[in-house]
Design a protein around this motif. Sequence first.
Motif, PDB file in Angstrom:
ATOM      1  N   GLY A  63     -13.987  23.327   8.445  1.00 55.87           N
ATOM      2  CA  GLY A  63     -12.939  23.505   7.455  1.00 55.87           C
ATOM      3  C   GLY A  63     -11.917  24.504   7.938  1.00 55.87           C
ATOM      4  O   GLY A  63     -12.219  25.374   8.749  1.00 55.87           O
ATOM      5  N   LEU A  64     -10.701  24.361   7.448  1.00 58.28           N
ATOM      6  CA  LEU A  64      -9.628  25.286   7.779  1.00 58.28           C
ATOM      7  C   LEU A  64      -9.048  25.801   6.477  1.00 58.28           C
ATOM      8  O   LEU A  64      -8.531  25.025   5.672  1.00 58.28           O
ATOM      9  N   LEU A  65      -9.170  27.089   6.242  1.00 56.67           N
ATOM     10  CA  LEU A  65      -8.606  27.737   5.069  1.00 56.67           C
ATOM     11  C   LEU A  65      -7.629  28.797   5.551  1.00 56.67           C
ATOM     12  O   LEU A  65      -8.034  29.710   6.291  1.00 56.67           O
ATOM     13  N   ILE A  66      -6.375  28.654   5.166  1.00 56.88           N
ATOM     14  CA  ILE A  66      -5.345  29.624   5.530  1.00 56.88           C
ATOM     15  C   ILE A  66      -4.706  30.066   4.226  1.00 56.88           C
ATOM     16  O   ILE A  66      -3.963  29.317   3.601  1.00 56.88           O
ATOM     17  N   ASN A  67      -5.027  31.272   3.805  1.00 61.43           N
ATOM     18  CA  ASN A  67      -4.621  31.748   2.497  1.00 61.43           C
ATOM     19  C   ASN A  67      -3.991  33.133   2.573  1.00 61.43           C
ATOM     20  O   ASN A  67      -4.479  34.011   3.287  1.00 61.43           O
ATOM     21  N   ASN A  68      -2.907  33.313   1.828  1.00 61.16           N
ATOM     22  CA  ASN A  68      -2.295  34.621   1.588  1.00 61.16           C
ATOM     23  C   ASN A  68      -1.835  35.337   2.851  1.00 61.16           C
ATOM     24  O   ASN A  68      -2.038  36.542   3.000  1.00 61.16           O
ATOM     25  N   LEU A  69      -1.211  34.598   3.764  1.00 62.85           N
ATOM     26  CA  LEU A  69      -0.607  35.200   4.953  1.00 62.85           C
ATOM     27  C   LEU A  69       0.906  35.186   4.738  1.00 62.85           C
ATOM     28  O   LEU A  69       1.578  34.196   5.006  1.00 62.85           O
ATOM     29  N   SER A  70       1.445  36.267   4.267  1.00 63.81           N
ATOM     30  CA  SER A  70       2.824  36.269   3.791  1.00 63.81           C
ATOM     31  C   SER A  70       3.882  36.200   4.888  1.00 63.81           C
ATOM     32  O   SER A  70       5.025  35.849   4.606  1.00 63.81           O
ATOM     33  N   LEU A  71       3.563  36.476   6.141  1.00 64.01           N
ATOM     34  CA  LEU A  71       4.561  36.472   7.208  1.00 64.01           C
ATOM     35  C   LEU A  71       4.474  35.266   8.138  1.00 64.01           C
ATOM     36  O   LEU A  71       5.364  35.052   8.951  1.00 64.01           O
ATOM     37  N   VAL A  72       3.441  34.468   8.051  1.00 69.59           N
ATOM     38  CA  VAL A  72       3.252  33.328   8.952  1.00 69.59           C
ATOM     39  C   VAL A  72       4.234  32.212   8.585  1.00 69.59           C
ATOM     40  O   VAL A  72       4.292  31.770   7.446  1.00 69.59           O
ATOM     41  N   GLU A  73       5.039  31.748   9.579  1.00 62.86           N
ATOM     42  CA  GLU A  73       6.047  30.716   9.344  1.00 62.86           C
ATOM     43  C   GLU A  73       5.620  29.333   9.814  1.00 62.86           C
ATOM     44  O   GLU A  73       6.160  28.330   9.375  1.00 62.86           O
ATOM     45  N   ASP A  74       4.678  29.261  10.771  1.00 54.85           N
ATOM     46  CA  ASP A  74       4.217  27.968  11.271  1.00 54.85           C
ATOM     47  C   ASP A  74       2.770  28.110  11.738  1.00 54.85           C
ATOM     48  O   ASP A  74       2.230  29.198  11.794  1.00 54.85           O
ATOM     49  N   LEU A  75       2.174  26.986  12.069  1.00 53.05           N
ATOM     50  CA  LEU A  75       0.781  26.982  12.513  1.00 53.05           C
ATOM     51  C   LEU A  75       0.674  26.531  13.975  1.00 53.05           C
ATOM     52  O   LEU A  75      -0.342  25.981  14.389  1.00 53.05           O
ATOM     53  N   ASP A  76       1.703  26.777  14.754  1.00 54.12           N
ATOM     54  CA  ASP A  76       1.748  26.336  16.146  1.00 54.12           C
ATOM     55  C   ASP A  76       0.535  26.735  16.984  1.00 54.12           C
ATOM     56  O   ASP A  76       0.067  25.930  17.788  1.00 54.12           O
ATOM     57  N   PRO A  77      -0.045  27.922  16.829  1.00 51.88           N
ATOM     58  CA  PRO A  77      -1.224  28.258  17.642  1.00 51.88           C
ATOM     59  C   PRO A  77      -2.447  27.367  17.361  1.00 51.88           C
ATOM     60  O   PRO A  77      -3.397  27.368  18.135  1.00 51.88           O
ATOM     61  N   LEU A  78      -2.408  26.598  16.284  1.00 56.21           N
ATOM     62  CA  LEU A  78      -3.542  25.738  15.924  1.00 56.21           C
ATOM     63  C   LEU A  78      -3.316  24.287  16.337  1.00 56.21           C
ATOM     64  O   LEU A  78      -3.984  23.384  15.834  1.00 56.21           O
ATOM     65  N   ASP A  79      -2.441  24.043  17.286  1.00 57.85           N
ATOM     66  CA  ASP A  79      -2.043  22.674  17.630  1.00 57.85           C
ATOM     67  C   ASP A  79      -3.156  21.810  18.201  1.00 57.85           C
ATOM     68  O   ASP A  79      -3.064  20.595  18.166  1.00 57.85           O
ATOM     69  N   LYS A  80      -4.235  22.386  18.692  1.00 51.39           N
ATOM     70  CA  LYS A  80      -5.342  21.595  19.228  1.00 51.39           C
ATOM     71  C   LYS A  80      -6.518  21.475  18.254  1.00 51.39           C
ATOM     72  O   LYS A  80      -7.477  20.761  18.504  1.00 51.39           O
ATOM     73  N   LEU A  81      -6.451  22.181  17.149  1.00 45.06           N
ATOM     74  CA  LEU A  81      -7.544  22.224  16.194  1.00 45.06           C
ATOM     75  C   LEU A  81      -7.654  20.935  15.390  1.00 45.06           C
ATOM     76  O   LEU A  81      -6.665  20.411  14.893  1.00 45.06           O
ATOM     77  N   GLN A  82      -8.869  20.425  15.276  1.00 42.03           N
ATOM     78  CA  GLN A  82      -9.174  19.283  14.424  1.00 42.03           C
ATOM     79  C   GLN A  82     -10.173  19.741  13.375  1.00 42.03           C
ATOM     80  O   GLN A  82     -11.048  20.557  13.647  1.00 42.03           O
ATOM     81  N   THR A  83     -10.044  19.202  12.165  1.00 45.15           N
ATOM     82  CA  THR A  83     -10.916  19.588  11.072  1.00 45.15           C
ATOM     83  C   THR A  83     -10.988  18.463  10.057  1.00 45.15           C
ATOM     84  O   THR A  83     -10.154  17.547  10.083  1.00 45.15           O
ATOM     85  N   ASP A  84     -11.975  18.527   9.170  1.00 49.14           N
ATOM     86  CA  ASP A  84     -12.141  17.522   8.129  1.00 49.14           C
ATOM     87  C   ASP A  84     -11.661  17.999   6.772  1.00 49.14           C
ATOM     88  O   ASP A  84     -11.513  17.209   5.848  1.00 49.14           O
ATOM     89  N   TYR A  85     -11.467  19.309   6.644  1.00 48.00           N
ATOM     90  CA  TYR A  85     -11.128  19.907   5.356  1.00 48.00           C
ATOM     91  C   TYR A  85     -10.031  20.933   5.580  1.00 48.00           C
ATOM     92  O   TYR A  85     -10.178  21.824   6.416  1.00 48.00           O
ATOM     93  N   ILE A  86      -8.938  20.802   4.831  1.00 53.80           N
ATOM     94  CA  ILE A  86      -7.830  21.748   4.961  1.00 53.80           C
ATOM     95  C   ILE A  86      -7.450  22.270   3.589  1.00 53.80           C
ATOM     96  O   ILE A  86      -7.203  21.491   2.664  1.00 53.80           O
ATOM     97  N   GLU A  87      -7.414  23.579   3.482  1.00 54.41           N
ATOM     98  CA  GLU A  87      -6.863  24.236   2.304  1.00 54.41           C
ATOM     99  C   GLU A  87      -5.893  25.301   2.790  1.00 54.41           C
ATOM    100  O   GLU A  87      -6.298  26.256   3.455  1.00 54.41           O
ATOM    101  N   ILE A  88      -4.629  25.094   2.483  1.00 57.33           N
ATOM    102  CA  ILE A  88      -3.593  26.044   2.877  1.00 57.33           C
ATOM    103  C   ILE A  88      -2.917  26.496   1.594  1.00 57.33           C
ATOM    104  O   ILE A  88      -2.328  25.685   0.875  1.00 57.33           O
ATOM    105  N   ASN A  89      -3.012  27.782   1.300  1.00 58.15           N
ATOM    106  CA  ASN A  89      -2.630  28.284  -0.012  1.00 58.15           C
ATOM    107  C   ASN A  89      -1.886  29.610   0.077  1.00 58.15           C
ATOM    108  O   ASN A  89      -2.327  30.532   0.758  1.00 58.15           O
ATOM    109  N   ASN A  90      -0.766  29.672  -0.626  1.00 59.54           N
ATOM    110  CA  ASN A  90      -0.083  30.929  -0.903  1.00 59.54           C
ATOM    111  C   ASN A  90       0.368  31.668   0.355  1.00 59.54           C
ATOM    112  O   ASN A  90       0.143  32.864   0.499  1.00 59.54           O
ATOM    113  N   ASN A  91       1.006  30.949   1.257  1.00 61.76           N
ATOM    114  CA  ASN A  91       1.590  31.550   2.456  1.00 61.76           C
ATOM    115  C   ASN A  91       3.101  31.445   2.283  1.00 61.76           C
ATOM    116  O   ASN A  91       3.707  30.437   2.646  1.00 61.76           O
TER     117      ASN A  91
END
Length: 181
Positions: free
Chosen positions: A6-34
């Motif tokens: 799973g990938l949970l990315i929550n409450n990161l107020s300065l992050v503008e993109d997810l480019d460092p995760l370009d090779k990551l594969q997952t079955d569950y994504i929750e991206i909240n409050n960025n």
Amino acid sequence: IEYANGLLINNLSLVEDLDPLDKLQTDYIEINNNISLRNIDALDMNSDEMITIAIYNHPVLESLHAFSNIKTIRIALIIENNDSLIDLAGLDSIEYVGLDYSPNICCGSLIIEDNDNLVSLSALNNLIELKGNTHIANNFNLVSIDGFYNLTTLFGDLSIRLNIKLANLDGFQNFVSLNGD
């Protein structure tokens, strides 16, 4: 890292993109409050199946193209409170949502709510079957739900409310079966 359950990315107020995760594969994504997140396209899921996609509380997120290969979402698709989204482009390949739906899931299988600038759901035009409750609400600029043109079956409740610019329900003209309230 190439795979995570799973990938949970929550409450990161300065992050503008997810480019460092370009090779990551997952079955569950929750991206909240960025609040600065504009782009999630680097995720580019190669799989055609996900368990859940939950994207909510992003005032400047502009697209969902990272999910363009996804055909099946086993539990839930939640797109909520993303004020810069004008459409759901990137969700064009989805055919099934909620195949593993359980009434114990609190909210539903398809939730599209509080996206202030969302105009159309046409990207959901390949959706055939929904299992679980569906909520489309408070999308103040939504004028068209014609993306449900190929939807024939909904197992669960359908709630369409407070979409103040929505003038008709033309997207449901091929609807055959509703098994809910």
